[in-house]
Design an enzyme around this catalytic site. Structure first.
Site, PDB file in Angstrom:
ATOM      1  N   SER A 156       0.792  -1.222   0.000  1.00 28.20           N
ATOM      2  CA  SER A 156       0.000   0.000   0.000  1.00 28.20           C
ATOM      3  C   SER A 156       0.828   1.279   0.000  1.00 28.20           C
ATOM      4  O   SER A 156       0.302   2.347  -0.290  1.00 28.20           O
ATOM      5  CB  SER A 156      -1.000   0.013   1.159  1.00 28.20           C
ATOM      6  OG  SER A 156      -0.360  -0.197   2.377  1.00 28.20           O
ATOM      7  N   HIS A 175       2.271   4.448   4.837  1.00 26.34           N
ATOM      8  CA  HIS A 175       1.336   5.069   3.892  1.00 26.34           C
ATOM      9  C   HIS A 175       1.738   6.511   3.594  1.00 26.34           C
ATOM     10  O   HIS A 175       1.669   6.964   2.451  1.00 26.34           O
ATOM     11  CB  HIS A 175      -0.075   5.030   4.470  1.00 26.34           C
ATOM     12  CG  HIS A 175      -0.595   3.645   4.665  1.00 26.34           C
ATOM     13  ND1 HIS A 175      -1.716   3.366   5.414  1.00 26.34           N
ATOM     14  CD2 HIS A 175      -0.161   2.446   4.200  1.00 26.34           C
ATOM     15  CE1 HIS A 175      -1.947   2.065   5.403  1.00 26.34           C
ATOM     16  NE2 HIS A 175      -1.006   1.487   4.683  1.00 26.34           N
TER      17      HIS A 175
END
Length: 271
Positions: A133, A185
């Protein structure tokens, strides 16, 4: 009726290949009982020379839900491959996927370094991150700058305005998934903006192949150097200057060698 999956795959060849690689890696991890500590990236392992984990951590997923969530978002972001009129496209996607994998790993290690050595937060020394991610957030950010009118579809029923998706998703995942790596992230978002705003630019086929080649060399070198994998044909030993190790490839049954110089040498978070 929706568009047949076959045509979607043809329109998103690079995205489809990345998803296939992540699924195969997940299957291999599950079949062989490999834990996140064996493939994940942490500050401590990086200090010990396990730089190969920058790559393995990005393509590894420990749970099927983790894999499905990341791949669903990545599939939606595959629209980047069709936006050649915006200077994107398949070639751009492949070149900057490599940049996102490598740079996001370096950025998150830099964040850990500051938190540990400047702010004395020892918690981040052994935190281990795994997941794709960081790259997903990078592409989300690039698309939010290049085509802010787009939508990000998740699981086929949740649709987010792409212009707000990076930070919406950052907050959402941090609340819903306590193990989600906020810094991982965030590193993807930072690198994504650097690419979208032209701070990181100039990649072409030549530089992409060169970067891929050097990444592969350093991957194998750090695997051998850290003792994580034993390459019987590869020997690393000291030369006259102990700060400059040498790389020697020994052919079986042959005394000939090839030498070249080289540079001197907690918990789990899902990304």
């Amino acid at each position: 009726m929706g568009r047949p999956l076959f045509y979607e795959i043809v329109d998103k060849p690079a995205t489809s290949c990345v998803i296939a690689i992540c699924c195969l890696v997940w299957f291999y991890i599950q079949k062989n009982g490999i834990g996140y500590a064996h493939v994940g990236l942490s500050y401590q392992t990086a200090v010990e020379g396990h730089f190969w984990r920058i790559v393995t951590s990005a393509f590894s997923h420990i749970s099927v839900l983790h894999l499905v969530f990341n791949m669903s978002a990545l599939w939606s972001l595959g629209v980047v491959e069709r936006l050649t009129h915006l200077g994107l496209g398949v070639e751009f996607y492949l070149e900057y996927t490599l940049v996102l994998v490598v740079l996001s790993g370096i950025v998150v290690l830099g964040m850990y370094h500051v938190l540990i050595n400047r702010l004395k937060v020892e918690y981040f020394r052994r935190v281990t991150a795994v997941g794709y991610s960081c790259v997903v957030f990078g592409w989300m950010t690039i698309l939010s700058v290049k085509q802010p009118s787009s939508k990000l579809d998740l699981f086929g029923f949740l649709s987010l305005p792409i212009s707000f998706a990076p930070f919406e998703s950052l907050v959402f995942t941090s609340i819903i998934v306590p193990q989600a790596s906020f810094l991982g992230h965030l590193s993807g978002i930072i690198v994504g903006y650097a690419i979208a705003w032209g701070v990181v630019h100039g990649m072409n086929s030549y530089w992409a192949v060169s970067m891929l080649g050097w990444t592969a060399v350093l991957f194998v070198y750090s695997l051998k150097r850290s003792g994580a994998y034993d390459f019987s044909f590869l020997e690393i030993e000291s030369v006259t200057d102990p700060s400059l190790p040498s790389l020697r490839i020994v052919a079986p049954g042959d005394s000939r060698t090839l030498q070249m110089s080289a540079f001197p040498g907690g918990g789990a978070e899902l990304v």
